[in-house]
Design an enzyme around this catalytic site. Sequence first.
Site, PDB file in Angstrom:
ATOM      1  N   HIS A   9       0.872  -1.185   0.000  1.00  0.00           N
ATOM      2  CA  HIS A   9       0.000   0.000   0.000  1.00  0.00           C
ATOM      3  C   HIS A   9       0.901   1.225   0.000  1.00  0.00           C
ATOM      4  O   HIS A   9       1.316   1.716   1.049  1.00  0.00           O
ATOM      5  CB  HIS A   9      -0.913  -0.045   1.242  1.00  0.00           C
ATOM      6  CG  HIS A   9      -1.920   1.066   1.290  1.00  0.00           C
ATOM      7  ND1 HIS A   9      -3.093   0.964   2.014  1.00  0.00           N
ATOM      8  CD2 HIS A   9      -1.949   2.297   0.724  1.00  0.00           C
ATOM      9  CE1 HIS A   9      -3.783   2.082   1.887  1.00  0.00           C
ATOM     10  NE2 HIS A   9      -3.105   2.911   1.122  1.00  0.00           N
ATOM     11  N   HIS A  11       1.410   4.819  -2.396  1.00  0.00           N
ATOM     12  CA  HIS A  11       1.071   5.700  -3.520  1.00  0.00           C
ATOM     13  C   HIS A  11       2.372   6.348  -3.979  1.00  0.00           C
ATOM     14  O   HIS A  11       3.006   7.079  -3.194  1.00  0.00           O
ATOM     15  CB  HIS A  11       0.083   6.775  -3.078  1.00  0.00           C
ATOM     16  CG  HIS A  11      -1.190   6.212  -2.510  1.00  0.00           C
ATOM     17  ND1 HIS A  11      -2.333   6.052  -3.246  1.00  0.00           N
ATOM     18  CD2 HIS A  11      -1.478   5.746  -1.266  1.00  0.00           C
ATOM     19  CE1 HIS A  11      -3.280   5.531  -2.491  1.00  0.00           C
ATOM     20  NE2 HIS A  11      -2.795   5.327  -1.279  1.00  0.00           N
ATOM     21  N   HIS A 189      -9.351   0.966  -1.488  1.00  0.00           N
ATOM     22  CA  HIS A 189      -9.364   1.578  -0.161  1.00  0.00           C
ATOM     23  C   HIS A 189     -10.795   1.464   0.376  1.00  0.00           C
ATOM     24  O   HIS A 189     -11.751   1.776  -0.346  1.00  0.00           O
ATOM     25  CB  HIS A 189      -9.016   3.062  -0.236  1.00  0.00           C
ATOM     26  CG  HIS A 189      -7.556   3.358  -0.436  1.00  0.00           C
ATOM     27  ND1 HIS A 189      -6.819   2.810  -1.433  1.00  0.00           N
ATOM     28  CD2 HIS A 189      -6.720   4.178   0.264  1.00  0.00           C
ATOM     29  CE1 HIS A 189      -5.567   3.273  -1.346  1.00  0.00           C
ATOM     30  NE2 HIS A 189      -5.483   4.108  -0.325  1.00  0.00           N
ATOM     31  N   GLU A 192     -11.202   3.403   5.750  1.00  0.00           N
ATOM     32  CA  GLU A 192     -10.163   4.305   6.282  1.00  0.00           C
ATOM     33  C   GLU A 192     -10.915   5.387   7.072  1.00  0.00           C
ATOM     34  O   GLU A 192     -10.901   5.395   8.299  1.00  0.00           O
ATOM     35  CB  GLU A 192      -9.341   4.914   5.147  1.00  0.00           C
ATOM     36  CG  GLU A 192      -8.228   5.853   5.623  1.00  0.00           C
ATOM     37  CD  GLU A 192      -7.513   6.574   4.469  1.00  0.00           C
ATOM     38  OE1 GLU A 192      -8.066   6.644   3.353  1.00  0.00           O
ATOM     39  OE2 GLU A 192      -6.385   7.068   4.711  1.00  0.00           O
ATOM     40  N   ASP A 270       1.762   3.951   2.881  1.00  0.00           N
ATOM     41  CA  ASP A 270       0.747   4.819   2.277  1.00  0.00           C
ATOM     42  C   ASP A 270       1.395   5.971   1.488  1.00  0.00           C
ATOM     43  O   ASP A 270       1.583   5.855   0.287  1.00  0.00           O
ATOM     44  CB  ASP A 270      -0.219   5.337   3.358  1.00  0.00           C
ATOM     45  CG  ASP A 270      -1.611   5.673   2.825  1.00  0.00           C
ATOM     46  OD1 ASP A 270      -1.862   5.452   1.632  1.00  0.00           O
ATOM     47  OD2 ASP A 270      -2.444   6.160   3.621  1.00  0.00           O
ATOM     48  N   ASP A 271       1.716   7.060   2.176  1.00  0.00           N
ATOM     49  CA  ASP A 271       2.330   8.239   1.540  1.00  0.00           C
ATOM     50  C   ASP A 271       3.509   8.685   2.407  1.00  0.00           C
ATOM     51  O   ASP A 271       3.423   9.691   3.127  1.00  0.00           O
ATOM     52  CB  ASP A 271       1.294   9.365   1.432  1.00  0.00           C
ATOM     53  CG  ASP A 271       0.084   8.933   0.626  1.00  0.00           C
ATOM     54  OD1 ASP A 271       0.182   8.912  -0.614  1.00  0.00           O
ATOM     55  OD2 ASP A 271      -0.944   8.593   1.234  1.00  0.00           O
TER      56      ASP A 271
HETATM   57  N1  ADE Z   1      -4.427   8.815  -1.882  1.00  0.00           N
HETATM   58  C1  ADE Z   1      -3.208   8.862  -1.367  1.00  0.00           C
HETATM   59  N2  ADE Z   1      -3.220   8.481  -0.092  1.00  0.00           N
HETATM   60  C2  ADE Z   1      -4.511   8.156   0.213  1.00  0.00           C
HETATM   61  C3  ADE Z   1      -5.164   7.678   1.373  1.00  0.00           C
HETATM   62  N3  ADE Z   1      -4.526   7.466   2.519  1.00  0.00           N
HETATM   63  N4  ADE Z   1      -6.488   7.471   1.307  1.00  0.00           N
HETATM   64  C4  ADE Z   1      -7.152   7.710   0.183  1.00  0.00           C
HETATM   65  N5  ADE Z   1      -6.579   8.150  -0.929  1.00  0.00           N
HETATM   66  C5  ADE Z   1      -5.265   8.374  -0.931  1.00  0.00           C
HETATM   67 ZN    ZN Z   2      -3.666   4.809   0.522  1.00  0.00          ZN
END
Ligand code: ADE
Ligand code: ZN
Length: 337
Positions: A9, A11, A189, A192, A270-271
């Site tokens: 996971h 991005h 997703h 969340e 994630d990011d």
């Molecule tokens: N795009 C990038 N990170 C995300 C996240 N945590 N949830 C939804 N969309 C995303």
């Molecule tokens: Zn994500």
Amino acid sequence: MPLPKAELHLHIEGTLEPELAFALAARNGVALPYADTEELRRAYSFSDLQSFLDLYYALMAVLRTEQDFADLADAYLARAAGQGVRHAEIFFDPQAHTARGVPLDVVVEGLGRALDRSEERYGISTRLIMCFLRDESAESALETFEAARPHFGRITGIGLDSAEVGHPPAKFREVYRLAAEAGLHRVAHAGEEGPAAYITEALDVLGVERIDHGLRCLEDAELVERLVREQIPLTLCPLSNVRLRCIDTLADHPLPAMLEAGLLVTVNSDDPAYFGGYVDDNLRAVEEALRLDREQLRLLAANSFRASFLDEDRRAALLAEVAAYTFEPAGALTATA
Ligand code: ADE
Ligand code: ZN
């Protein structure tokens, strides 16, 4: 040497570090509304998912050429190698680029350039997963899907991301049906910020094989039972959950309870450029905050390969590496010489 692991996971646009953002802005003549990297970093204070997404999409303005996407992916892979990543399933958001006039081919070819060299350079096998923005229309997702068909040799799956609440999975029923028909993997997703019902819907209506996040499954005991029974993987992102205020502190994260319940959970970043850490940083943070023991860490690493879309030979080889891994510094788990 960190524990070998897969990252499922991630991005790729969320790996854009401030230093690279400024370098690409200079290369492409793009003006950023921040004086320097320090000022940009100070903007990384989020109240929820949307407040993060606003900055995340704005900063993508610096990504314009194939080389930009190749540099972005290569920088991630280099960092991931240092974090023990042996396999990465990488998300990208095509609509966030085509909407700015960057053609899909530029994005896929650029990312592909870095991914093609990844095994040889970093020992990391890769997959590319194309995500649809759920706050855009179903028609836009379908158009993007059709435009990506020439790249289905490189794109191995589809996903669903962006603002969750108010954009239930069923909106994307048709594009997921087409993806299944085309033999692509499907993830989404769900749970969340959105309710547990979105997880059930992603499974039943979209036929997803994995749930990204899935944190809120715990609000539905029947759903938890099903996720355990069917061993449907959840790709958790603990540092992201704290930064986006899905939970108050890392010590509140339900990861131990989820492991205890028998859920097939994995830990991911994630990011990472925005949330304070890459995947091994996430593991170390939960290890400390939640007092995970080494066998729980080993289980999380094994789960990451089990939940991956790897071919069976490499999966077995990497699971064997996890089983043979010796934690450092040599302690309770290391046989005394
Ligand atoms: N795009 C990038 N990170 C995300 C996240 N945590 N949830 C939804 N969309 C995303
Ligand atoms: Zn994500």
